[in-house]
Write an enzyme that holds these catalytic residues in place. Structure first.
Site, PDB file in Angstrom:
ATOM      1  N   GLU A 106       0.889  -1.171   0.000  1.00  0.00           N
ATOM      2  CA  GLU A 106       0.000   0.000   0.000  1.00  0.00           C
ATOM      3  C   GLU A 106       0.916   1.206   0.000  1.00  0.00           C
ATOM      4  O   GLU A 106       1.503   1.538   1.024  1.00  0.00           O
ATOM      5  CB  GLU A 106      -0.913  -0.067   1.231  1.00  0.00           C
ATOM      6  N   GLU A 114       4.815  12.850  -4.853  1.00  0.00           N
ATOM      7  CA  GLU A 114       4.120  12.850  -3.556  1.00  0.00           C
ATOM      8  C   GLU A 114       4.894  13.754  -2.593  1.00  0.00           C
ATOM      9  O   GLU A 114       6.073  13.530  -2.326  1.00  0.00           O
ATOM     10  CB  GLU A 114       4.063  11.419  -3.002  1.00  0.00           C
TER      11      GLU A 114
END
Ligand code: NAI
Ligand code: MG
Length: 498
Positions: free
Chosen positions: A266, A401
């Site tokens: 994840e 990110e």
């Protein structure tokens, strides 16, 4: 008003500056090397604990304990007993919830309003996994072979799980890994993040109190490059469940090759959040703002690429910016705080570099844009909600990110063009759509390549609904029935009866 400095003196039994050991085989032990590291409050710099620093030798011991437990009496514990254990654990977590959520706030900075608001999520997960414990089963599958051959499947626990978690929500992240382990009959070696290991260790105490047998849950704090890497590469580990950055995710996959252990990942995101001019703007403004500013942007599925339809772009971006300006930044222990500090100096450096980079690339900070250092904020890693306008798709602040409270606002006009642009990052974790037009909602829900699409809401999560990534946001799903499958092997059995 309480200040950060008066609140720094708030005492917490598990964060009183004392030494915390690691959990191996049901015992609290020092690191084999005797090494320790510090855990500090990112709002104040205050020392919360020194923590046993695990390395490969500790990982070896923990994996051995987990392996022995997996093949021991734990393998004969019935689904009903595992369910009872999870329910007991859930009751203990509920009883100690305020203590645990405060520990998260102290260790990683998130506002108490946020950490205490995760009660339903955390307890919901534990009780969902409890429910699953008695629902795991194989199937009877008719085959077409001649003669009498009966075929069915068994679902068996995958074995020893190495769980590696980040610091952005230790309580929920730990429960998200331990829950399916106990439900399926696996065992686990969990490595918390070096930035915030305390809540996982406290949960280890509660797991023992609930009656989890020795070796079933082991918790080894330490650094990624040492303890984490040793766990990922260990040939006695059957599966790694990892949450964190895509770069570390790639090294986990490489490390898994030695014994071809199963991996679920994840990872990060650069999720598009799309606002059409027909949206309920009064709902979309706070929705789009908090899709990024919540937890100071330290959420993998944060909606950091804010696509706004051109004809409302200026007005909408201004409203999101003033919403951000109005949020209270401060020590997470203050109940009024809405935005806490970033977790560490390293994270502060990373985020402030992106703030400079955004300006260099030609974006304009409508609000925020600089670290806050006034008064008590000087002792912590505080960055205010920031909204960049005039962002182009190819800027680094629109592609990478940031993991800080930073929105990159981008205008759009044409729908086909928008879909292509929304999908043009390497990630695919979350996404948002704000519209009153149900046709647009359905079209985008299909077209966006991401594991979650939130329409007229953002970040909704439920233990029964799968969550995970497309593309470089990872593979595997957590929550829901798919999550259980990540921890199970399927065995086919053939019995010739005549
Ligand atoms: P990271 O992915 O390096 O760390 C996450 C966990 O992995 C920690 O427990 C760490 O100790 C462990 N780890 C690190 N290197 C490892 C290795 N070689 N083998 C095994 N385990 C290892 O993330 P980090 O350094 O905390 O943050 C860097 C950036 O990653 C952030 O700025 C953010 O962009 C992203 N990130 C994304 C997260 C997400 O949930 N998507 C969570 C944390 C970070
Ligand atoms: Mg790292």
């Amino acid at each position: 008003m309480e200040t950060a400095s008066t609140m720094a003196s708030v005492r917490h039994a598990f964060a009183d500056g004392s030494f915390r050991r690691m959990l191996i085989d049901g015992k609290w032990v020092e690191a084999a090397s005797g090494k320790r590291f510090e855990s500090r409050n990112p709002a104040t710099g205050e020392l919360l604990a020194t923590v046993a620093e695990g390395d490969s030798e500790d990982i070896n011991r923990a994996v051995l304990a987990a392996r022995t437990a997996f093949h021991g009496p734990w393998s004969r514990v019935t689904p009903y007993e595992r369910q009872k254990l999870l329910l007991k654990f859930a009751d203990l977590v509920e009883r100690h919830f305020d203590e645990l959520s405060t520990l998260d706030t102290l260790d990683m900075g998130a506002p108490i309003s946020r950490t205490s608001g995760l009660r339903l999520r955390v307890l919901g997960m534990l009780r969902y996994y409890a429910g699953q414990a008695t629902s795991i089963h194989g199937e009877t599958i008719p085959n077409s072979l001649p003669g009498e051959i009966f075929s069915y499947t068994l679902k068996e626990p995958v074995g020893v799980v190495g769980a590696i978690i980040p610091w952005n929500g230790p309580l929920a992240a730990t429960v998200w890994k331990i829950g399916p382990v106990l439900a399926t009959g696996c065992t686990v070696v969990l490595k918390p993040a070096e930035e915030a290991p305390l809540t996982s260790l406290r949960l280890g105490e509660l797991a023992l109190e609930a009656g989890v047998p020795p070796g079933v849950v082991n918790i080894v704090p330490g650094y990624g490059e040492t303890a984490g890497a040793a766990l990922a590469a260990h040939s006695g580990v059957d599966k790694v469940a990892f949450t964190g950055s895509h770069v570390t995710g790639q090294s986990i996959v490489r490390a898994s090759a030695g014994n071809l252990k199963r991996v679920s990942l994840e990872l990060g995101g650069k999720s598009p959040d799309i606002v059409f001019s027909d949206a309920d703007i009064d709902a979309a403004v706070p929705g789009a703002a908090m899709a990024v500013f919540a937890n100071s942007g330290q959420i993998c599925s944060a909606g950091t690429r804010l696509f706004v339809e051109q004809r409302i772009y200026d007005e909408f971006v201004d409203r999101v910016a003033s919403f951000g300006t109005g949020l209270r930044v401060g020590n997470g222990l203050d109940p009024q705080t809405q935005i806490g500090p970033l977790v560490s100096e390293q994270q502060l450096d990373r985020v402030t570099k992106y703030l400079s980079l955004g300006r260099e690339e030609g974006a304009r900070a409508v609000t925020g844009g600089e670290r806050l250092t006034e008064g008590p904020l000087a002792n912590g890693y505080f960055v205010p909600p920031t909204v960049f306008a005039n962002v182009r798709d190819d800027m680094r602040i629109a592609q990478e990110e940031i993991f800080g409270p930073v929105i990159s606002a981008i205008p759009f006009t044409d729908m086909d063009d928008l879909i292509q642009r929304a999908n043009s990052t390497m990630f695919g974790l979350g996404s948002g759509v704000w519209t009153r037009d149900v046709s647009k909602a359905h079209r985008l829900a299909r077209a966006i390549r991401a594991g979650s699409v939130w329409v007229n809401c953002y970040q909704a999560m439920d233990p029964a609904v799968p969550f995970g990534g497309y593309k470089m946001s990872g593979y595997g799903r957590e929550s829901g029935l798919q999550h259980m499958e990540e921890y199970l092997n399927v065995k086919a059995v053939w019995i010739k009866t005549a």
